[in-house]
Design a protein around this motif. Structure first.
Motif, PDB file in Angstrom:
ATOM      1  N   GLU A 258      64.910  73.076  21.256  1.00  0.00           N
ATOM      2  CA  GLU A 258      65.528  72.928  22.580  1.00  0.00           C
ATOM      3  C   GLU A 258      66.442  74.120  22.883  1.00  0.00           C
ATOM      4  O   GLU A 258      66.482  74.608  24.004  1.00  0.00           O
ATOM      5  N   ALA A 259      67.149  74.579  21.864  1.00  0.00           N
ATOM      6  CA  ALA A 259      68.072  75.705  22.048  1.00  0.00           C
ATOM      7  C   ALA A 259      67.339  77.046  22.096  1.00  0.00           C
ATOM      8  O   ALA A 259      67.785  77.969  22.769  1.00  0.00           O
ATOM      9  N   TYR A 260      66.225  77.141  21.372  1.00  0.00           N
ATOM     10  CA  TYR A 260      65.467  78.392  21.269  1.00  0.00           C
ATOM     11  C   TYR A 260      63.992  78.118  21.540  1.00  0.00           C
ATOM     12  O   TYR A 260      63.157  78.174  20.634  1.00  0.00           O
ATOM     13  N   PRO A 261      63.634  77.826  22.781  1.00  0.00           N
ATOM     14  CA  PRO A 261      62.246  77.455  23.083  1.00  0.00           C
ATOM     15  C   PRO A 261      61.232  78.538  22.731  1.00  0.00           C
ATOM     16  O   PRO A 261      60.085  78.229  22.417  1.00  0.00           O
ATOM     17  N   GLN A 262      61.643  79.787  22.734  1.00  0.00           N
ATOM     18  CA  GLN A 262      60.728  80.866  22.383  1.00  0.00           C
ATOM     19  C   GLN A 262      60.313  80.801  20.910  1.00  0.00           C
ATOM     20  O   GLN A 262      59.318  81.406  20.516  1.00  0.00           O
ATOM     21  N   LEU A 263      61.047  80.062  20.096  1.00  0.00           N
ATOM     22  CA  LEU A 263      60.728  79.911  18.672  1.00  0.00           C
ATOM     23  C   LEU A 263      60.135  78.540  18.347  1.00  0.00           C
ATOM     24  O   LEU A 263      59.947  78.206  17.183  1.00  0.00           O
ATOM     25  N   ALA A 264      59.841  77.751  19.356  1.00  0.00           N
ATOM     26  CA  ALA A 264      59.341  76.387  19.131  1.00  0.00           C
ATOM     27  C   ALA A 264      58.123  76.343  18.205  1.00  0.00           C
ATOM     28  O   ALA A 264      58.070  75.473  17.319  1.00  0.00           O
ATOM     29  N   PRO A 265      57.137  77.238  18.329  1.00  0.00           N
ATOM     30  CA  PRO A 265      55.987  77.169  17.411  1.00  0.00           C
ATOM     31  C   PRO A 265      56.389  77.345  15.942  1.00  0.00           C
ATOM     32  O   PRO A 265      55.907  76.626  15.064  1.00  0.00           O
ATOM     33  N   GLN A 266      57.292  78.276  15.668  1.00  0.00           N
ATOM     34  CA  GLN A 266      57.732  78.496  14.288  1.00  0.00           C
ATOM     35  C   GLN A 266      58.597  77.342  13.790  1.00  0.00           C
ATOM     36  O   GLN A 266      58.494  76.919  12.645  1.00  0.00           O
ATOM     37  N   LEU A 267      59.466  76.849  14.646  1.00  0.00           N
ATOM     38  CA  LEU A 267      60.366  75.775  14.249  1.00  0.00           C
ATOM     39  C   LEU A 267      59.618  74.472  13.994  1.00  0.00           C
ATOM     40  O   LEU A 267      60.056  73.651  13.187  1.00  0.00           O
ATOM     41  N   SER A 268      58.480  74.304  14.639  1.00  0.00           N
ATOM     42  CA  SER A 268      57.713  73.068  14.458  1.00  0.00           C
ATOM     43  C   SER A 268      57.154  72.925  13.049  1.00  0.00           C
ATOM     44  O   SER A 268      56.777  71.831  12.647  1.00  0.00           O
ATOM     45  N   THR A 269      57.134  74.003  12.283  1.00  0.00           N
ATOM     46  CA  THR A 269      56.623  73.934  10.910  1.00  0.00           C
ATOM     47  C   THR A 269      57.697  73.528   9.903  1.00  0.00           C
ATOM     48  O   THR A 269      57.381  73.247   8.754  1.00  0.00           O
ATOM     49  N   LEU A 270      58.942  73.519  10.334  1.00  0.00           N
ATOM     50  CA  LEU A 270      60.032  73.149   9.430  1.00  0.00           C
ATOM     51  C   LEU A 270      60.038  71.650   9.170  1.00  0.00           C
ATOM     52  O   LEU A 270      59.764  70.858  10.077  1.00  0.00           O
ATOM     53  N   PRO A 271      60.403  71.249   7.960  1.00  0.00           N
ATOM     54  CA  PRO A 271      60.644  69.819   7.752  1.00  0.00           C
ATOM     55  C   PRO A 271      61.866  69.394   8.561  1.00  0.00           C
ATOM     56  O   PRO A 271      62.691  70.230   8.937  1.00  0.00           O
ATOM     57  N   ASN A 272      61.997  68.122   8.836  1.00  0.00           N
ATOM     58  CA  ASN A 272      63.115  67.639   9.648  1.00  0.00           C
ATOM     59  C   ASN A 272      64.457  68.009   9.033  1.00  0.00           C
ATOM     60  O   ASN A 272      65.380  68.404   9.730  1.00  0.00           O
ATOM     61  N   VAL A 273      64.586  67.875   7.722  1.00  0.00           N
ATOM     62  CA  VAL A 273      65.778  68.344   6.998  1.00  0.00           C
ATOM     63  C   VAL A 273      65.318  69.535   6.173  1.00  0.00           C
ATOM     64  O   VAL A 273      64.614  69.375   5.182  1.00  0.00           O
ATOM     65  N   TRP A 274      65.677  70.734   6.590  1.00  0.00           N
ATOM     66  CA  TRP A 274      65.204  71.955   5.952  1.00  0.00           C
ATOM     67  C   TRP A 274      66.281  72.662   5.142  1.00  0.00           C
ATOM     68  O   TRP A 274      66.038  73.684   4.530  1.00  0.00           O
TER      69      TRP A 274
END
Length: 121
Positions: free
Chosen positions: A40-56
């Motif tokens: 939400e804060a960095y929508p341009q990174l949403a594809p990369q962030l979607s690969t992170l576990p919920n608690v990373w």
């Protein structure tokens, strides 16, 4: 994920998010944000962030059931900060080895790393 660099040229850079290059646990402000909140804060990174576990970020094994969002994780840290810091210290060698391995496997000629000072300092 390739994205335009922001310059006037048509230069594209590959952008990756490596959870291994995260802050070290020295305070409750070092607890991470869920991938949803980060996207939400960095929508341009949403594809990369979607690969992170919920608690990373590093969490003691007995507390891994806590949700990433809300106050439970922060309350657990405040109650026993040493448990988080000890877990982080115990995982540090493996974290650094994973980072080095990613560098070695990369074919890039230029890599820019943004990390917390305690990790690289």
């Amino acid at each position: 994920f390739w994205q335009r660099s922001g310059s006037l040229s048509e230069t594209y850079v590959r952008t990756e998010v490596w959870p291994e290059v995260r802050e070290t646990m020295t305070g409750c402000d070092d607890l991470g944000s869920s991938p949803r909140i980060l996207a939400e804060a960095y929508p341009q990174l949403a594809p990369q962030l979607s690969t992170l576990p919920n608690v990373w970020w590093t969490v003691p094994s007995e507390l891994r059931h806590l949700p990433a969002e809300g106050e439970e994780m922060r309350a657990a840290y405040i109650k026993d900060p040493d448990a988080f810091e000890d877990a982080d210290d115990a995982a540090m060698d493996a974290r650094v080895a994973a980072i080095i391995s990613k560098f070695v496997q990369s074919s890039e000629q230029l890599i820019v790393v943004v990390a917390h000072c305690n990790l690289i300092g």
